[in-house]
Design an enzyme around this catalytic site. Structure first.
Site, PDB file in Angstrom:
ATOM      1  N   ASN A  44       0.830  -1.214   0.000  1.00 24.60           N
ATOM      2  CA  ASN A  44       0.000   0.000   0.000  1.00 24.60           C
ATOM      3  C   ASN A  44       0.864   1.263   0.000  1.00 24.60           C
ATOM      4  O   ASN A  44       0.360   2.362   0.249  1.00 24.60           O
ATOM      5  CB  ASN A  44      -0.910   0.024   1.226  1.00 24.60           C
ATOM      6  CG  ASN A  44      -1.828  -1.175   1.275  1.00 24.60           C
ATOM      7  OD1 ASN A  44      -2.362  -1.586   0.259  1.00 24.60           O
ATOM      8  ND2 ASN A  44      -2.001  -1.750   2.455  1.00 24.60           N
ATOM      9  N   HIS A 130     -13.586  -1.289   7.128  1.00 19.24           N
ATOM     10  CA  HIS A 130     -12.402  -2.002   7.614  1.00 19.24           C
ATOM     11  C   HIS A 130     -12.626  -2.605   9.006  1.00 19.24           C
ATOM     12  O   HIS A 130     -13.345  -2.046   9.831  1.00 19.24           O
ATOM     13  CB  HIS A 130     -11.248  -0.993   7.676  1.00 19.24           C
ATOM     14  CG  HIS A 130      -9.908  -1.590   7.905  1.00 19.24           C
ATOM     15  ND1 HIS A 130      -9.290  -1.587   9.129  1.00 19.24           N
ATOM     16  CD2 HIS A 130      -9.052  -2.192   7.055  1.00 19.24           C
ATOM     17  CE1 HIS A 130      -8.100  -2.150   9.030  1.00 19.24           C
ATOM     18  NE2 HIS A 130      -7.937  -2.533   7.781  1.00 19.24           N
ATOM     19  N   GLU A 177     -15.358   4.437   4.502  1.00 25.62           N
ATOM     20  CA  GLU A 177     -14.045   4.692   3.933  1.00 25.62           C
ATOM     21  C   GLU A 177     -14.268   5.549   2.694  1.00 25.62           C
ATOM     22  O   GLU A 177     -15.368   5.586   2.159  1.00 25.62           O
ATOM     23  CB  GLU A 177     -13.374   3.366   3.545  1.00 25.62           C
ATOM     24  CG  GLU A 177     -13.112   2.497   4.754  1.00 25.62           C
ATOM     25  CD  GLU A 177     -12.542   1.120   4.415  1.00 25.62           C
ATOM     26  OE1 GLU A 177     -11.856   0.968   3.394  1.00 25.62           O
ATOM     27  OE2 GLU A 177     -12.793   0.188   5.189  1.00 25.62           O
ATOM     28  N   SER A 181     -10.850  -0.725   0.961  1.00 20.26           N
ATOM     29  CA  SER A 181      -9.519  -1.321   0.987  1.00 20.26           C
ATOM     30  C   SER A 181      -9.395  -2.615   0.189  1.00 20.26           C
ATOM     31  O   SER A 181      -8.303  -2.943  -0.260  1.00 20.26           O
ATOM     32  CB  SER A 181      -9.089  -1.567   2.434  1.00 20.26           C
ATOM     33  OG  SER A 181     -10.003  -2.404   3.092  1.00 20.26           O
ATOM     34  N   ASP A 206     -12.721   7.448   6.652  1.00 20.14           N
ATOM     35  CA  ASP A 206     -11.388   6.857   6.731  1.00 20.14           C
ATOM     36  C   ASP A 206     -10.757   6.924   5.336  1.00 20.14           C
ATOM     37  O   ASP A 206     -11.198   6.237   4.422  1.00 20.14           O
ATOM     38  CB  ASP A 206     -11.523   5.412   7.229  1.00 20.14           C
ATOM     39  CG  ASP A 206     -10.182   4.734   7.442  1.00 20.14           C
ATOM     40  OD1 ASP A 206      -9.156   5.277   6.980  1.00 20.14           O
ATOM     41  OD2 ASP A 206     -10.165   3.643   8.057  1.00 20.14           O
ATOM     42  N   HIS A 209      -6.786   4.672   2.114  1.00 22.86           N
ATOM     43  CA  HIS A 209      -6.267   4.339   0.775  1.00 22.86           C
ATOM     44  C   HIS A 209      -6.412   5.499  -0.205  1.00 22.86           C
ATOM     45  O   HIS A 209      -6.281   5.309  -1.416  1.00 22.86           O
ATOM     46  CB  HIS A 209      -6.961   3.092   0.232  1.00 22.86           C
ATOM     47  CG  HIS A 209      -6.684   1.895   1.073  1.00 22.86           C
ATOM     48  ND1 HIS A 209      -5.549   1.123   0.937  1.00 22.86           N
ATOM     49  CD2 HIS A 209      -7.360   1.364   2.125  1.00 22.86           C
ATOM     50  CE1 HIS A 209      -5.561   0.174   1.841  1.00 22.86           C
ATOM     51  NE2 HIS A 209      -6.646   0.292   2.584  1.00 22.86           N
ATOM     52  N   LYS A 240       0.507   3.865   4.810  1.00 26.22           N
ATOM     53  CA  LYS A 240       0.285   3.431   3.428  1.00 26.22           C
ATOM     54  C   LYS A 240       0.987   4.403   2.479  1.00 26.22           C
ATOM     55  O   LYS A 240       2.202   4.383   2.409  1.00 26.22           O
ATOM     56  CB  LYS A 240      -1.212   3.256   3.197  1.00 26.22           C
ATOM     57  CG  LYS A 240      -1.664   2.004   3.962  1.00 26.22           C
ATOM     58  CD  LYS A 240      -3.114   1.759   4.092  1.00 26.22           C
ATOM     59  CE  LYS A 240      -3.298   0.488   4.923  1.00 26.22           C
ATOM     60  NZ  LYS A 240      -4.651   0.343   5.472  1.00 26.22           N
TER      61      LYS A 240
HETATM   62  C1  LIG Z   1      -4.969  -0.217   6.796  1.00 29.84           C
HETATM   63  C2  LIG Z   1      -6.233   0.387   7.261  1.00 29.84           C
HETATM   64  C3  LIG Z   1      -6.381   0.810   8.583  1.00 29.84           C
HETATM   65  C4  LIG Z   1      -5.330   0.545   9.618  1.00 29.84           C
HETATM   66  O1  LIG Z   1      -4.216   1.337   9.456  1.00 29.84           O
HETATM   67  P1  LIG Z   1      -2.785   0.811   9.953  1.00 29.84           P
HETATM   68  O2  LIG Z   1      -1.962   2.033  10.023  1.00 29.84           O
HETATM   69  O3  LIG Z   1      -2.336  -0.176   8.933  1.00 29.84           O
HETATM   70  O4  LIG Z   1      -2.990   0.187  11.287  1.00 29.84           O
HETATM   71  C5  LIG Z   1      -7.538   1.464   8.934  1.00 29.84           C
HETATM   72  N1  LIG Z   1      -8.526   1.657   8.048  1.00 29.84           N
HETATM   73  C6  LIG Z   1      -8.421   1.235   6.766  1.00 29.84           C
HETATM   74  C7  LIG Z   1      -9.554   1.480   5.820  1.00 29.84           C
HETATM   75  C8  LIG Z   1      -7.293   0.579   6.345  1.00 29.84           C
HETATM   76  O5  LIG Z   1      -7.203   0.131   5.096  1.00 29.84           O
END
Ligand SMILES: *Cc1c(COP(=O)(O)O)cnc(C)c1O
Length: 384
Positions: A44, A130, A177, A181, A206, A209, A240
């Site tokens: 990512n 997620h 989101e 993801s 969120d 990505h 990411k």
């Molecule tokens: C990866 C991810 C997380 C967690 O983040 P990390 O820093 O990897 O712990 C939270 N929400 C989404 C949508 C993700 O893809």
């Protein structure tokens, strides 16, 4: 008592057992996995920042200045300068009053949702949210409602029924989101903002990505769609496309203060190393710069190349789900790619995705060369 061996055997039988692959190279497309050179389409790190000289330098200098560890929770030892600088930068970038960072995104979700919500409140989640958001919602004790993926009608009906029965002091929080993801598709953020305003709810988005990839400053899909002001909680990860680690929440001063006071994953956990915050800040500055814009352009041109060569629709994000269905078939395909073609395209199975929707999760980054993409597409085409 049940033995771990039996449980593992059950996972094996269902093709759901996971194992860790040894990697002996930095996080980059050309990787050494199982002692073999492979091209990775798993990361990512969408802009290739995890190995960027500016981040390495920021982290190295921070280690020289601040040492390695942060000593304790920030409520005990205080907020080191690199953490404060990072949070000020995030709040400014997101045009919010305040921001707070956690050691990673997972603890950000869990801490924030459980701090904001309590029994009697309602959290309304997109079905494909997620695991960290689901876990935070569960831990909070709030009533959990789920709407089918991106289904605005169903979201509105849930908001209607919640607003009819809610007591005045109760919170209703919508969670989605911006880029999903495992499917790589986008949420209709503007429409969701309109619904949250109509029903006087709160909204958490969120952008895990989407950070680095969308918007004129690379700050995410909300920036691109011009609806940032309608979002109460801007969440994301720095692990990411920011090539570092950490999670953030940006929002109003009062809500961020509340999170600092109530998020147990913030309060009862040692702060991230200062070098992590310094690398994250360098990444965000880079994402906003002309170089960041050029990396985004390279990423999108790689994605266009992928869709041309595989004769598939233009991806909406850097995540390409190559649907297989059956878990064992997805694993076999992934293993075949690794063993015969030196390509890492991981199989993603239940419970990460719904049953019978196992897939290869292919991610393309700005660090891939045209040759990398061409090779991948030739192999995928030959399998089809
Ligand atoms: C990866 C991810 C997380 C967690 O983040 P990390 O820093 O990897 O712990 C939270 N929400 C989404 C949508 C993700 O893809």
């Amino acid at each position: 008592m049940r033995s771990p061996e039996d449980e593992l055997a059950e996972l094996d039988a269902a093709s759901l057992r996971r194992t860790l692959r040894p990697v002996d190279s930095p996080q980059q497309p050309e990787s050494i996995i199982y002692q073999k050179e492979v091209t990775s389409f798993a990361s990512n790190d969408y802009l290739g920042l995890a190995t960027h000289p500016a981040l390495r330098q920021a982290a190295t200098e921070a280690i020289e200045t601040w040492g390695t560890g942060s000593g304790a929770s920030r409520l005990i030892t205080g907020s080191l300068n690199p953490h404060r600088q990072l949070e000020e930068f995030i709040a400014k970038a997101k045009k919010t009053e305040s921001a707070i960072t956690f050691a990673n995104g997972y603890t950000t979700s869990v801490g924030t949702l459980s701090a904001l919500l309590e029994k009697g409140d309602t959290v309304i989640l997109d079905k494909l949210s997620h695991a960290s958001l689901v876990d935070g919602a569960r831990l909070s004790g709030a009533t959990i409602r789920v709407f089918p993926h991106n289904n605005l009608d169903k979201l509105e009906r849930l908001l209607q029924s919640t607003s009819q029965s809610a007591e005045p002091n109760r919170r209703t929080l919508i969670v989605t989101e911006s880029v999903f993801s495992m499917d790589g598709d986008l949420a209709p953020l503007r429409e969701i903002v309109a619904l949250k305003e109509k029903y006087h709810a709160l909204l958490l988005v969120d952008e895990a990505h989407a950070l680095g990839i969308y918007g004129s400053h690379g700050m995410g899909l909300a920036e691109q769609l011009g609806c940032s002001a309608g979002i109460d909680f801007h969440m994301g990860t720095l692990g990411k496309s920011a090539g570092s680690a950490g999670g953030y929440i940006a929002g109003s001063k009062a809500f961020i203060d509340l999170i600092v006071n109530k998020a147990r994953s913030f309060i009862y956990s040692t702060a991230a190393p200062p070098a992590q915050a310094a690398a994250s800040l360098a990444a965000l500055k880079l994402i906003q710069s002309g170089e960041g814009a050029a990396l985004r352009e390279k990423l999108w041109s790689n994605l266009r190349l992928f869709s041309e060569l595989t004769d598939s629709p233009r991806p909406e994000s850097a995540i390409i789900p190559w649907l297989v269905g059956d878990s064992q078939k997805a694993l076999d395909l992934s293993n075949q790619l690794l063993d015969q073609h030196s390509i890492l395209a991981p199989a993603v199975r239940y419970p990460t995705v719904p049953r019978n929707t196992a897939r290869l999760r292919i991610t393309i980054t700005a660090a891939h060369s045209e040759k990398n993409i061409t090779q991948l597409c030739e192999i995928l085409n030959s399998l089809a």
